[in-house]
Design an enzyme around this catalytic site. Structure first.
Site, PDB file in Angstrom:
ATOM      1  N   ILE A  12       0.840  -1.202   0.000  1.00  0.00           N
ATOM      2  CA  ILE A  12       0.000   0.000   0.000  1.00  0.00           C
ATOM      3  C   ILE A  12       0.877   1.255   0.000  1.00  0.00           C
ATOM      4  CG2 ILE A  12      -1.878   1.220   1.152  1.00  0.00           C
ATOM      5  CD1 ILE A  12      -2.669  -1.411   2.486  1.00  0.00           C
ATOM      6  N   THR A  35      12.163  -5.028   4.420  1.00  0.00           N
ATOM      7  CA  THR A  35      12.023  -6.423   4.850  1.00  0.00           C
ATOM      8  C   THR A  35      11.681  -7.237   3.600  1.00  0.00           C
ATOM      9  OG1 THR A  35       9.640  -6.271   5.161  1.00  0.00           O
ATOM     10  CG2 THR A  35      11.033  -5.657   7.058  1.00  0.00           C
ATOM     11  N   SER A  84       2.736  -7.330   8.200  1.00  0.00           N
ATOM     12  CA  SER A  84       1.321  -7.242   7.835  1.00  0.00           C
ATOM     13  C   SER A  84       0.631  -8.578   7.575  1.00  0.00           C
ATOM     14  CB  SER A  84       1.193  -6.373   6.578  1.00  0.00           C
ATOM     15  OG  SER A  84       1.774  -7.040   5.475  1.00  0.00           O
ATOM     16  N   THR A 133      -6.023  -1.284  10.326  1.00  0.00           N
ATOM     17  CA  THR A 133      -6.835  -2.318   9.690  1.00  0.00           C
ATOM     18  C   THR A 133      -8.191  -2.484  10.389  1.00  0.00           C
ATOM     19  OG1 THR A 133      -6.919  -4.728   9.467  1.00  0.00           O
ATOM     20  CG2 THR A 133      -5.477  -3.909  11.141  1.00  0.00           C
ATOM     21  N   ASP A 134      -9.156  -3.039   9.662  1.00  0.00           N
ATOM     22  CA  ASP A 134     -10.449  -3.370  10.287  1.00  0.00           C
ATOM     23  C   ASP A 134     -10.318  -4.577  11.221  1.00  0.00           C
ATOM     24  OD1 ASP A 134     -10.061  -5.318   8.320  1.00  0.00           O
ATOM     25  OD2 ASP A 134     -12.026  -5.045   7.367  1.00  0.00           O
ATOM     26  N   GLU A 135      -9.194  -5.302  11.120  1.00  0.00           N
ATOM     27  CA  GLU A 135      -9.050  -6.527  11.925  1.00  0.00           C
ATOM     28  C   GLU A 135      -8.963  -6.222  13.423  1.00  0.00           C
ATOM     29  OE1 GLU A 135      -6.379  -9.488  10.316  1.00  0.00           O
ATOM     30  OE2 GLU A 135      -6.602  -8.644   8.310  1.00  0.00           O
ATOM     31  N   TYR A 159      -1.186 -10.243  14.870  1.00  0.00           N
ATOM     32  CA  TYR A 159      -1.125  -9.086  13.952  1.00  0.00           C
ATOM     33  C   TYR A 159      -2.141  -8.025  14.369  1.00  0.00           C
ATOM     34  CZ  TYR A 159      -2.379  -6.260   9.874  1.00  0.00           C
ATOM     35  OH  TYR A 159      -2.688  -5.206   9.052  1.00  0.00           O
ATOM     36  N   LYS A 163      -1.587  -4.162  15.871  1.00  0.00           N
ATOM     37  CA  LYS A 163      -2.106  -2.951  15.229  1.00  0.00           C
ATOM     38  C   LYS A 163      -3.016  -2.192  16.196  1.00  0.00           C
ATOM     39  CE  LYS A 163      -1.559  -1.693  11.577  1.00  0.00           C
ATOM     40  NZ  LYS A 163      -0.470  -0.831  11.004  1.00  0.00           N
ATOM     41  N   LYS A 198      -0.411 -13.150  -0.054  1.00  0.00           N
ATOM     42  CA  LYS A 198      -1.789 -12.806   0.291  1.00  0.00           C
ATOM     43  C   LYS A 198      -2.755 -13.433  -0.717  1.00  0.00           C
ATOM     44  CE  LYS A 198      -0.244 -10.026   3.613  1.00  0.00           C
ATOM     45  NZ  LYS A 198       0.087  -8.647   3.571  1.00  0.00           N
ATOM     46  N   TYR A 216      -8.523 -21.658   3.179  1.00  0.00           N
ATOM     47  CA  TYR A 216      -8.622 -22.111   4.568  1.00  0.00           C
ATOM     48  C   TYR A 216     -10.042 -22.581   4.904  1.00  0.00           C
ATOM     49  CZ  TYR A 216      -4.063 -20.197   5.954  1.00  0.00           C
ATOM     50  OH  TYR A 216      -2.734 -19.950   6.105  1.00  0.00           O
ATOM     51  N   ARG A 223     -14.782 -11.213   3.600  1.00  0.00           N
ATOM     52  CA  ARG A 223     -13.924 -10.039   3.706  1.00  0.00           C
ATOM     53  C   ARG A 223     -14.529  -8.915   2.871  1.00  0.00           C
ATOM     54  NH1 ARG A 223     -12.751 -12.801   7.245  1.00  0.00           N
ATOM     55  NH2 ARG A 223     -10.756 -13.730   7.792  1.00  0.00           N
ATOM     56  N   PRO A 292      -5.658 -20.978  12.742  1.00  0.00           N
ATOM     57  CA  PRO A 292      -6.144 -20.878  14.131  1.00  0.00           C
ATOM     58  C   PRO A 292      -6.740 -19.491  14.396  1.00  0.00           C
ATOM     59  CG  PRO A 292      -3.786 -21.489  14.056  1.00  0.00           C
ATOM     60  CD  PRO A 292      -4.210 -21.209  12.654  1.00  0.00           C
TER      61      PRO A 292
HETATM   62  P1  NAD Z   1       3.420  -4.708   3.413  1.00  0.00           P
HETATM   63  O1  NAD Z   1       3.834  -5.849   4.282  1.00  0.00           O
HETATM   64  O2  NAD Z   1       3.248  -4.937   1.949  1.00  0.00           O
HETATM   65  O3  NAD Z   1       4.470  -3.515   3.555  1.00  0.00           O
HETATM   66  C1  NAD Z   1       5.038  -3.140   4.778  1.00  0.00           C
HETATM   67  C2  NAD Z   1       6.257  -2.281   4.491  1.00  0.00           C
HETATM   68  O4  NAD Z   1       6.806  -1.874   5.761  1.00  0.00           O
HETATM   69  C3  NAD Z   1       7.365  -3.020   3.743  1.00  0.00           C
HETATM   70  O5  NAD Z   1       7.876  -2.212   2.716  1.00  0.00           O
HETATM   71  C4  NAD Z   1       8.421  -3.257   4.815  1.00  0.00           C
HETATM   72  O6  NAD Z   1       9.743  -3.300   4.299  1.00  0.00           O
HETATM   73  C5  NAD Z   1       8.205  -2.063   5.720  1.00  0.00           C
HETATM   74  N1  NAD Z   1       8.672  -2.295   7.095  1.00  0.00           N
HETATM   75  C6  NAD Z   1       8.430  -3.382   7.864  1.00  0.00           C
HETATM   76  N2  NAD Z   1       9.033  -3.243   9.058  1.00  0.00           N
HETATM   77  C7  NAD Z   1       9.633  -2.029   9.052  1.00  0.00           C
HETATM   78  C8  NAD Z   1      10.404  -1.304  10.007  1.00  0.00           C
HETATM   79  N3  NAD Z   1      10.653  -1.808  11.210  1.00  0.00           N
HETATM   80  N4  NAD Z   1      10.857  -0.084   9.667  1.00  0.00           N
HETATM   81  C9  NAD Z   1      10.619   0.435   8.430  1.00  0.00           C
HETATM   82  N5  NAD Z   1       9.914  -0.212   7.484  1.00  0.00           N
HETATM   83  C10 NAD Z   1       9.422  -1.426   7.796  1.00  0.00           C
HETATM   84  O7  NAD Z   1       2.105  -4.146   4.067  1.00  0.00           O
HETATM   85  P2  NAD Z   1       0.850  -3.440   3.384  1.00  0.00           P
HETATM   86  O8  NAD Z   1      -0.123  -4.475   3.007  1.00  0.00           O
HETATM   87  O9  NAD Z   1       1.328  -2.481   2.376  1.00  0.00           O
HETATM   88  O10 NAD Z   1       0.242  -2.663   4.624  1.00  0.00           O
HETATM   89  C11 NAD Z   1       0.681  -1.341   4.939  1.00  0.00           C
HETATM   90  C12 NAD Z   1      -0.036  -0.867   6.176  1.00  0.00           C
HETATM   91  O11 NAD Z   1      -1.443  -0.866   5.942  1.00  0.00           O
HETATM   92  C13 NAD Z   1       0.195  -1.778   7.383  1.00  0.00           C
HETATM   93  O12 NAD Z   1       0.325  -0.959   8.519  1.00  0.00           O
HETATM   94  C14 NAD Z   1      -1.070  -2.604   7.477  1.00  0.00           C
HETATM   95  O13 NAD Z   1      -1.350  -2.965   8.805  1.00  0.00           O
HETATM   96  C15 NAD Z   1      -2.095  -1.634   6.941  1.00  0.00           C
HETATM   97  N6  NAD Z   1      -3.271  -2.246   6.306  1.00  0.00           N
HETATM   98  C16 NAD Z   1      -3.091  -3.195   5.331  1.00  0.00           C
HETATM   99  C17 NAD Z   1      -4.216  -3.732   4.704  1.00  0.00           C
HETATM  100  C18 NAD Z   1      -4.088  -4.738   3.589  1.00  0.00           C
HETATM  101  O14 NAD Z   1      -5.097  -5.285   3.140  1.00  0.00           O
HETATM  102  N7  NAD Z   1      -2.881  -5.014   3.085  1.00  0.00           N
HETATM  103  C19 NAD Z   1      -5.501  -3.310   5.071  1.00  0.00           C
HETATM  104  C20 NAD Z   1      -5.634  -2.346   6.065  1.00  0.00           C
HETATM  105  C21 NAD Z   1      -4.504  -1.813   6.667  1.00  0.00           C
END
Ligand code: NAD
Length: 354
Positions: A12, A35, A84, A133-135, A159, A163, A198, A216, A223, A292
């Site tokens: 995102i 990461t 995430s 997140t909505d979770e 997770y 959050k 995912k 699963y 969702r 789980p």
């Molecule tokens: P993602 O796992 O694709 O990306 C996470 C990014 O954070 C990666 O680029 C990673 O390198 C970086 N990162 C991880 N640990 C770090 C650290 N300690 N310091 C600096 N950078 C770090 O995740 P995403 O799906 O893009 O989600 C982004 C945010 O949106 C998250 O906070 C997640 O909780 C939230 N979110 C995601 C969704 C979804 O459906 N993917 C929905 C709602 C909210």
């Protein structure tokens, strides 16, 4: 002015950075630890673009965060950085507590400390957006109303608990220190650059490789899906008009069971790149042992952000899914660049295939 984005090389975050710079010339300082989920190839369109300044850093490093904030004086921080993936949080929660809770805390502290040197005018227009997140709300029964901002937090996985903890910290920094934080709780995103662990990208890529499409339990978990660019647009609106101390739910009004999602992927792929063996990818759908504590249903009531900030989702689920599948078909290099040994080992451990 400048904005600071954390986690801007992830799914995102990278979509947000691209979307932001397509809509404004305001520079982005992008802090990401890179990461397994971070990928600078997501941002290759910005190579040579002076508006994007990337720093490989860990948000848990408080003194570096302070230094970066004091140097760049961003008018906003948007915290995407996180671990995430729910399955990974079940296999090993430690990293989730570190990045999602401690990292968010370090960022908030860095802003609080840096703000001592900034003017009141800077502080009053500053925003810290905690992307969540909505979770955090837990699981809904089939007939329960969708989650509103008034729902209690009832997280069920490491997770979502991590959050939820960070969201509470963001709220507390507004109430205790007056730091202008805003939290967004969004439903499941999908779209380009989604890491293929995912559900949606996993199934697209497995189908193309003739591998099982793992679901699963009975696959009837519901969702609420939102196209990632709609999420980015919501975050732009929250940055512009969000009220400090408030939380905003963001959702796509697209409740679908996981089984339906996978069937839709199969049907779209059948049209775009027919299955060489049987004419339908549905033959690959495979039910596996449930996760789980698997939440049964998430649904978002986004009426607050719609009525107060004027944001609405624009992309219907079926259209966004087709666009996403087309993107994966056009970007097989991107996928093969990340589905290497470590990724395969993880998928094999999780589903016994890959
Ligand atoms: P993602 O796992 O694709 O990306 C996470 C990014 O954070 C990666 O680029 C990673 O390198 C970086 N990162 C991880 N640990 C770090 C650290 N300690 N310091 C600096 N950078 C770090 O995740 P995403 O799906 O893009 O989600 C982004 C945010 O949106 C998250 O906070 C997640 O909780 C939230 N979110 C995601 C969704 C979804 O459906 N993917 C929905 C709602 C909210």
């Amino acid at each position: 002015m400048t904005i600071l984005v954390t986690g801007g090389a992830g799914f995102i975050g990278s979509n947000f950075v691209l979307d932001w710079l397509a809509h404004t010339d305001e520079p982005v300082v992008n802090v990401d630890k890179l990461t397994y989920a971070g990928n600078l190839r997501n941002l290759s369109a910005l190579e040579g673009d002076a508006r994007h300044f990337f720093l490989r850093e860990d948000i848990c490093d408080g003194s570096r965060m302070l230094d970066i904030i004091a140097t760049h004086r961003p008018r906003a921080v948007i915290n995407f950085a996180a671990e995430s993936h729910v399955d990974r949080s079940i296999a090993g929660p430690e990293e989730f507590i570190q990045t999602n809770v401690v990292g968010c805390f370090r960022l908030l502290e860095a802003v609080r400390e840096a703000s001592n040197g900034f003017s009141d005018a800077w502080m009053s227009s500053f925003r810290f957006v905690q992307v969540s997140t909505d979770e955090v709300y837990g699981s809904l029964t089939p007939s329960a109303p969708a989650f509103s901002e008034a729902n209690r937090f009832e997280p069920n996985s490491p997770y979502s608990a991590s959050k939820a903890a960070a969201d509470h910290l963001a709220r507390a920094y507004w109430h205790t220190y007056g730091l202008p934080t805003v939290t967004t709780n969004c439903s499941n995103n999908y779209g380009p650059f989604h890491f293929p662990e995912k559900l949606i990208p996993l199934c697209i890529n497995n189908a193309l490789a003739g591998l099982p499409l793992p679901l699963y339990g009975d696959g009837r978990q519901v969702r609420d899906w939102l196209f990632v660019r709609d999420h980015c647009a919501a975050l732009r609106v929250v940055l512009e008009r969000g009220i400090p101390g408030e939380t905003y739910n963001i959702g796509g009004k697209a409740e679908v069971t996981n089984l339906e999602v996978v069937q839709m992927i199969c049907d779209i792929l059948d049209e775009l790149r027919p299955d060489p063996l049987s004419g339908s990818y549905r033959r690959l759908i495979t039910f596996v042992k449930d996760r789980p504590g698997h939440d049964r249903r998430y649904a978002i009531d986004a009426s607050k952000i719609e009525s107060q900030l004027g944001w609405y989702p624009r992309v219907a689920f079926r259209d966004g899914l087709r666009q996403t599948i087309e993107w994966y078909l056009d970007n097989e290099d991107w996928v093969s660049g990340i589905t290497s040994g470590a990724y395969r080992d993880w998928i094999r451990r999780q589903y016994g295939s890959g």
